[in-house]
Design a protein around this motif. Sequence first.
Motif, PDB file in Angstrom:
ATOM      1  N   ALA A  96      22.487  34.120  20.334  1.00 40.92           N
ATOM      2  CA  ALA A  96      22.758  33.299  19.144  1.00 40.92           C
ATOM      3  C   ALA A  96      22.862  34.202  17.917  1.00 40.92           C
ATOM      4  CB  ALA A  96      21.640  32.290  18.933  1.00 40.92           C
ATOM      5  N   PRO A  97      23.774  33.884  17.020  1.00 39.81           N
ATOM      6  CA  PRO A  97      23.805  34.588  15.729  1.00 39.81           C
ATOM      7  C   PRO A  97      22.661  34.084  14.856  1.00 39.81           C
ATOM      8  CG  PRO A  97      25.425  32.827  15.738  1.00 39.81           C
ATOM      9  CD  PRO A  97      24.774  32.813  17.105  1.00 39.81           C
ATOM     10  N   PHE A  98      22.434  34.749  13.739  1.00 46.24           N
ATOM     11  CA  PHE A  98      21.270  34.365  12.919  1.00 46.24           C
ATOM     12  C   PHE A  98      21.542  33.155  12.025  1.00 46.24           C
ATOM     13  CE2 PHE A  98      22.352  35.990   8.716  1.00 46.24           C
ATOM     14  CZ  PHE A  98      23.274  36.983   8.980  1.00 46.24           C
ATOM     15  N   ALA A  99      22.730  32.573  12.182  1.00 47.19           N
ATOM     16  CA  ALA A  99      23.015  31.294  11.509  1.00 47.19           C
ATOM     17  C   ALA A  99      23.678  30.397  12.535  1.00 47.19           C
ATOM     18  CB  ALA A  99      23.932  31.504  10.311  1.00 47.19           C
ATOM     19  N   PHE A 100      23.343  29.120  12.527  1.00 44.61           N
ATOM     20  CA  PHE A 100      24.043  28.193  13.433  1.00 44.61           C
ATOM     21  C   PHE A 100      25.208  27.554  12.681  1.00 44.61           C
ATOM     22  CE2 PHE A 100      21.951  24.497  11.565  1.00 44.61           C
ATOM     23  CZ  PHE A 100      20.704  24.984  11.190  1.00 44.61           C
ATOM     24  N   SER A 101      26.242  27.170  13.436  1.00 45.82           N
ATOM     25  CA  SER A 101      27.479  26.727  12.797  1.00 45.82           C
ATOM     26  C   SER A 101      28.268  25.871  13.771  1.00 45.82           C
ATOM     27  CB  SER A 101      28.305  27.941  12.387  1.00 45.82           C
ATOM     28  OG  SER A 101      28.545  28.783  13.502  1.00 45.82           O
ATOM     29  N   ASP A 102      29.104  24.973  13.215  1.00 44.94           N
ATOM     30  CA  ASP A 102      29.805  24.037  14.098  1.00 44.94           C
ATOM     31  C   ASP A 102      31.010  24.645  14.796  1.00 44.94           C
ATOM     32  OD1 ASP A 102      31.820  24.012  12.163  1.00 44.94           O
ATOM     33  OD2 ASP A 102      31.209  22.101  11.302  1.00 44.94           O
ATOM     34  N   GLY A 103      31.506  25.759  14.256  1.00 44.38           N
ATOM     35  CA  GLY A 103      32.644  26.419  14.901  1.00 44.38           C
ATOM     36  C   GLY A 103      33.980  25.747  14.649  1.00 44.38           C
ATOM     37  N   THR A 104      33.992  24.661  13.899  1.00 46.03           N
ATOM     38  CA  THR A 104      35.240  23.909  13.727  1.00 46.03           C
ATOM     39  C   THR A 104      35.632  23.693  12.269  1.00 46.03           C
ATOM     40  OG1 THR A 104      33.999  21.831  13.795  1.00 46.03           O
ATOM     41  CG2 THR A 104      34.915  22.624  15.881  1.00 46.03           C
ATOM     42  N   ARG A 124      36.479  28.425  10.946  1.00 49.09           N
ATOM     43  CA  ARG A 124      37.808  28.851  11.415  1.00 49.09           C
ATOM     44  C   ARG A 124      38.266  30.099  10.683  1.00 49.09           C
ATOM     45  NH1 ARG A 124      39.006  23.422  10.623  1.00 49.09           N
ATOM     46  NH2 ARG A 124      40.600  23.951   9.084  1.00 49.09           N
ATOM     47  N   ALA A 125      37.783  30.260   9.443  1.00 49.54           N
ATOM     48  CA  ALA A 125      38.133  31.459   8.675  1.00 49.54           C
ATOM     49  C   ALA A 125      37.196  32.625   8.988  1.00 49.54           C
ATOM     50  CB  ALA A 125      38.094  31.138   7.183  1.00 49.54           C
ATOM     51  N   GLY A 126      36.278  32.427   9.934  1.00 47.78           N
ATOM     52  CA  GLY A 126      35.380  33.526  10.296  1.00 47.78           C
ATOM     53  C   GLY A 126      34.216  33.704   9.343  1.00 47.78           C
ATOM     54  N   LEU A 127      33.884  32.652   8.605  1.00 47.09           N
ATOM     55  CA  LEU A 127      32.747  32.752   7.684  1.00 47.09           C
ATOM     56  C   LEU A 127      31.709  31.704   8.077  1.00 47.09           C
ATOM     57  CD1 LEU A 127      31.925  34.458   5.204  1.00 47.09           C
ATOM     58  CD2 LEU A 127      32.643  32.546   3.774  1.00 47.09           C
ATOM     59  N   GLN A 128      31.177  31.868   9.299  1.00 50.77           N
ATOM     60  CA  GLN A 128      30.260  30.865   9.859  1.00 50.77           C
ATOM     61  C   GLN A 128      28.977  30.712   9.054  1.00 50.77           C
ATOM     62  OE1 GLN A 128      32.137  32.944  11.600  1.00 50.77           O
ATOM     63  NE2 GLN A 128      32.736  32.105  13.564  1.00 50.77           N
ATOM     64  N   THR A 129      28.615  31.716   8.271  1.00 49.10           N
ATOM     65  CA  THR A 129      27.412  31.590   7.449  1.00 49.10           C
ATOM     66  C   THR A 129      27.609  30.595   6.307  1.00 49.10           C
ATOM     67  OG1 THR A 129      28.136  33.625   6.376  1.00 49.10           O
ATOM     68  CG2 THR A 129      26.314  33.805   7.942  1.00 49.10           C
ATOM     69  N   SER A 130      28.850  30.190   6.057  1.00 46.14           N
ATOM     70  CA  SER A 130      29.110  29.154   5.056  1.00 46.14           C
ATOM     71  C   SER A 130      29.573  27.862   5.709  1.00 46.14           C
ATOM     72  CB  SER A 130      30.162  29.632   4.045  1.00 46.14           C
ATOM     73  OG  SER A 130      29.631  30.670   3.251  1.00 46.14           O
TER      74      SER A 130
END
Lengths: 345, 345
Positions: free
Chosen positions: B83-91, B96-102
């Motif tokens: 797992a990365p250190f932030a969870f994210s919906d991926g959608t 989609r822009a590769g900024l899952q921390t936001s």
Amino acid sequence: MKATLMYAAGDVRIEDVPDSVITEPTDAVVRITASCICGSDLHPYGSMRSDQVPAHMGHEFIGIVEDIGSAVTSVSKGDLVVAPFAFSDGTCQFCRAGLQTSCEHGGFWDGLPGEGGQAEAIRVPLADGTLFPLPVAADSELIPSLLTISDVFGTGYHAAVRGGVHEGSTVTVIGDGAVGLLAVLSAKRLGAEQIILMGRHQARTDLGREFGATDVVSARGEEGIEAVRDLTGGFGTHVVLEAVGHMPAYEQAFGVVRAGGTISRVGVPQYEDAPVGFASIFGGNITLTGGPAPSRAYMEELLPPILDGSIEPGKVFDATTDLDGVPDGYRDMADRTSLKVMVTP
Amino acid sequence: MKATLMYAAGDVRIEDVPDSVITEPTDAVVRITASCICGSDLHPYGSMRSDQVPAHMGHEFIGIVEDIGSAVTSVSKGDLVVAPFAFSDGTCQFCRAGLQTSCEHGGFWDGLPGEGGQAEAIRVPLADGTLFPLPVAADSELIPSLLTISDVFGTGYHAAVRGGVHEGSTVTVIGDGAVGLLAVLSAKRLGAEQIILMGRHQARTDLGREFGATDVVSARGEEGIEAVRDLTGGFGTHVVLEAVGHMPAYEQAFGVVRAGGTISRVGVPQYEDAPVGFASIFGGNITLTGGPAPSRAYMEELLPPILDGSIEPGKVFDATTDLDGVPDGYRDMADRTSLKVMVTP
């Protein structure tokens, strides 16, 4: 010759000073035909430090080469030239990289004792790297637009380039001064889809719309931030071009920038410390960029659309005066009754 | 189940807490097989605020999917995942822009009550967007290296990517912690020609050399800045990767960056205000970038060179403990007797 000196905040005088002369083989002396007052001149006009006075003012000019040093090869006597607001050798690693404001041997006019652009003439160091010949006459109707590539258009364009504006970008421009308005024009040229201009003076924001602004927000602070967010689905814009330099403008900038976006500053910061921690820019991966524009680097690119009339950046000038009217010009710009004053010595 | 709780600065305890269970259809529960202590955990360990305690600690882990909610489709029970250190919906648009921390619906583990990665198990929200399946067994010798893509390698890589490191770049890395060392490895992978590592612990800087550092500067402050300038013809480096987060590191960063260059910060800033005016970054057109790394965005890219053994980022782990040894692990990392401690619950 006559020149503009600032003695204190609010105290601008036209005085007789020694004629500018060649002192280095790389110098040129330029007889100034068109100059102007800059928004950045208003910073010392508002709060000048006493260790800086009297200062020769002015850093934007067009003129005719009157004399050249023995080493100058790229301009000749009689040429009409425009100068960027920083002089540079044109050959060092920074100049070759297009960052002439960091030239190893260059500098800003402010740092050149006894010379200024709001005067009848000026000594130009490193003339070969600095001066840019113009293919028009000194009385061409294009002069106001050509004068903008000395600073305000180059600076607005630098903001947009550094901000990474491209086809489809959404952009907020903070500030409806000449630089802000020309940042709008620049963002438009680079393909921005939405350009939100934050400014309060309708004559100016109307010109901003003419230059390409799609929306105008006159509110400031939290209310202004809210308005920009409302216009952008709540997210803010990809790019923010900050063309003021005061802290409230910076605070607005990080309030309206989208996560992952970029704040590009070209207003000379009137602060040293500012918020850059988790809550302001770090948490959202905001990029902060910008700095003094290497106007010289953009002249080749910005000249053709001015010559062919496809853009008219010179519309930012709404008043013209001779040298004796310069002190009133400062006052009018400080009072916001003039947007930008052209000076024809 | 056992979990790590922090009650105050310096006060870390292993306690029995309720088992993690599915609460949303998009959740998974992961039985943790490998976890670790992060340099960023040392910030609260040094100065925790009393309104934050007790906090469940840990945000980097590998484990086996033990249960999934009804909406989860991309992982199955029994899968080994990181797992990365932030969870994210991926959608969402940011994912989609590769900024899952936001991510519009995601968050950091710190913000998830009752869950942490230094524990026997964890509830993972938005499992489809968050978890990344690993094609190895839970006892693979590659586990330490694979665990680094959860945070420290992803973070070092983010620093280098955001900093624009490319073929021929000159780079300074500030900090010889795990992130700094993996920023060195990242800069090397992206083609940097010169990589100057600023750090004082020889065992660490030796590993930095192994990862690609061409020079090591152990001095700090003005002396350290001088040393980097000496190594770069007086100009500083194109890129500075700041992997510490304290103000002296930031001051070093703008001291060693070249005009027109970029400071990329990934050390979580322990300050909000910092110098960004003419004298620090504006005058030289320095770009300030970085933020929390979207580690999830880099996993596809960083997996293959780990699997084929061409890089070994797991070398940053110099100690391993079970959960009961975690409090000592914090102490050892705070004392700098351990670089980074792996935890095998």
